[in-house]
Design a protein around this motif. Sequence first.
Motif, PDB file in Angstrom:
ATOM      1  N   GLY A  64      -7.544   7.082  11.030  1.00 21.08           N
ATOM      2  CA  GLY A  64      -6.682   6.181  11.773  1.00 21.08           C
ATOM      3  C   GLY A  64      -6.108   5.026  10.979  1.00 21.08           C
ATOM      4  O   GLY A  64      -5.263   4.293  11.473  1.00 21.08           O
ATOM      5  N   VAL A  65      -6.543   4.828   9.747  1.00 19.50           N
ATOM      6  CA  VAL A  65      -6.000   3.744   8.931  1.00 19.50           C
ATOM      7  C   VAL A  65      -4.573   4.075   8.508  1.00 19.50           C
ATOM      8  O   VAL A  65      -3.675   3.244   8.592  1.00 19.50           O
ATOM      9  N   MET A  66      -4.343   5.288   8.062  1.00 18.09           N
ATOM     10  CA  MET A  66      -3.019   5.776   7.669  1.00 18.09           C
ATOM     11  C   MET A  66      -2.872   7.193   8.208  1.00 18.09           C
ATOM     12  O   MET A  66      -3.849   7.870   8.460  1.00 18.09           O
ATOM     13  N   MET A  67      -1.634   7.635   8.334  1.00 19.30           N
ATOM     14  CA  MET A  67      -1.388   9.004   8.767  1.00 19.30           C
ATOM     15  C   MET A  67      -1.559   9.961   7.586  1.00 19.30           C
ATOM     16  O   MET A  67      -1.505   9.538   6.434  1.00 19.30           O
ATOM     17  N   MET A  68      -1.755  11.228   7.894  1.00 17.83           N
ATOM     18  CA  MET A  68      -1.899  12.237   6.842  1.00 17.83           C
ATOM     19  C   MET A  68      -0.699  12.181   5.908  1.00 17.83           C
ATOM     20  O   MET A  68       0.443  12.060   6.353  1.00 17.83           O
ATOM     21  N   GLY A  69      -0.947  12.220   4.613  1.00 17.90           N
ATOM     22  CA  GLY A  69       0.120  12.199   3.633  1.00 17.90           C
ATOM     23  C   GLY A  69       0.636  10.814   3.297  1.00 17.90           C
ATOM     24  O   GLY A  69       1.567  10.679   2.518  1.00 17.90           O
ATOM     25  N   GLU A  70       0.047   9.754   3.857  1.00 22.11           N
ATOM     26  CA  GLU A  70       0.475   8.384   3.571  1.00 22.11           C
ATOM     27  C   GLU A  70      -0.582   7.567   2.846  1.00 22.11           C
ATOM     28  O   GLU A  70      -0.294   6.494   2.335  1.00 22.11           O
ATOM     29  N   ALA A  71      -1.806   8.029   2.816  1.00 24.70           N
ATOM     30  CA  ALA A  71      -2.893   7.276   2.195  1.00 24.70           C
ATOM     31  C   ALA A  71      -2.733   7.240   0.679  1.00 24.70           C
ATOM     32  O   ALA A  71      -2.350   8.222   0.057  1.00 24.70           O
ATOM     33  N   THR A  72      -3.004   6.099   0.099  1.00 28.97           N
ATOM     34  CA  THR A  72      -2.983   5.957  -1.358  1.00 28.97           C
ATOM     35  C   THR A  72      -4.417   5.934  -1.882  1.00 28.97           C
ATOM     36  O   THR A  72      -5.375   5.832  -1.100  1.00 28.97           O
ATOM     37  N   ILE A  73      -4.561   6.015  -3.176  1.00 29.09           N
ATOM     38  CA  ILE A  73      -5.893   5.917  -3.778  1.00 29.09           C
ATOM     39  C   ILE A  73      -6.525   4.586  -3.405  1.00 29.09           C
ATOM     40  O   ILE A  73      -7.709   4.527  -3.067  1.00 29.09           O
ATOM     41  N   TYR A  74      -5.753   3.494  -3.440  1.00 26.07           N
ATOM     42  CA  TYR A  74      -6.291   2.193  -3.025  1.00 26.07           C
ATOM     43  C   TYR A  74      -6.863   2.253  -1.614  1.00 26.07           C
ATOM     44  O   TYR A  74      -7.961   1.776  -1.351  1.00 26.07           O
ATOM     45  N   ILE A  75      -6.114   2.857  -0.679  1.00 25.32           N
ATOM     46  CA  ILE A  75      -6.573   2.935   0.706  1.00 25.32           C
ATOM     47  C   ILE A  75      -7.836   3.782   0.811  1.00 25.32           C
ATOM     48  O   ILE A  75      -8.778   3.426   1.519  1.00 25.32           O
ATOM     49  N   CYS A  76      -7.890   4.878   0.084  1.00 27.59           N
ATOM     50  CA  CYS A  76      -9.072   5.724   0.100  1.00 27.59           C
ATOM     51  C   CYS A  76     -10.301   4.987  -0.415  1.00 27.59           C
ATOM     52  O   CYS A  76     -11.404   5.143   0.120  1.00 27.59           O
ATOM     53  N   LEU A  77     -10.135   4.168  -1.413  1.00 29.57           N
ATOM     54  CA  LEU A  77     -11.271   3.432  -1.977  1.00 29.57           C
ATOM     55  C   LEU A  77     -11.674   2.225  -1.144  1.00 29.57           C
ATOM     56  O   LEU A  77     -12.847   1.889  -1.063  1.00 29.57           O
ATOM     57  N   PHE A  78     -10.702   1.546  -0.533  1.00 27.30           N
ATOM     58  CA  PHE A  78     -10.984   0.271   0.099  1.00 27.30           C
ATOM     59  C   PHE A  78     -10.853   0.245   1.612  1.00 27.30           C
ATOM     60  O   PHE A  78     -10.958  -0.794   2.232  1.00 27.30           O
ATOM     61  N   SER A  79     -10.628   1.389   2.230  1.00 31.40           N
ATOM     62  CA  SER A  79     -10.514   1.434   3.682  1.00 31.40           C
ATOM     63  C   SER A  79     -11.859   1.049   4.294  1.00 31.40           C
ATOM     64  O   SER A  79     -12.909   1.481   3.839  1.00 31.40           O
ATOM     65  N   PRO A  80     -11.835   0.229   5.344  1.00 28.44           N
ATOM     66  CA  PRO A  80     -13.097  -0.173   5.967  1.00 28.44           C
ATOM     67  C   PRO A  80     -13.785   0.970   6.698  1.00 28.44           C
ATOM     68  O   PRO A  80     -14.920   0.850   7.093  1.00 28.44           O
ATOM     69  N   LYS A  81     -13.098   2.075   6.897  1.00 29.40           N
ATOM     70  CA  LYS A  81     -13.702   3.205   7.628  1.00 29.40           C
ATOM     71  C   LYS A  81     -14.173   4.274   6.703  1.00 29.40           C
ATOM     72  O   LYS A  81     -13.727   4.584   5.713  1.00 29.40           O
TER      73      LYS A  81
END
Length: 81
Positions: A64-81
Amino acid sequence: MRRGGCANPCTLPQGGPYYGIHDTGEPDEIPAAVVEEIEATYPGYQTIPPELGNEVVPDVDTDGVMMMGEATIYICLFSPK
């Protein structure tokens, strides 16, 4: 005073080793102190370059943080979920 943020040491296939710091926006954070601590603990690590961190990672669900195909490496590493 808090040192601030969170740090994730990692090795990415495109070089490294790298680390990243997530600035949570708290007014009493001191990211520079985190950098000093990481570099003392992990000699030779460097910050994740933007050209890698901003790379979109296909087919990753960030709950739910980003939609499929929109997540970046930063988001994958630092997402709170």
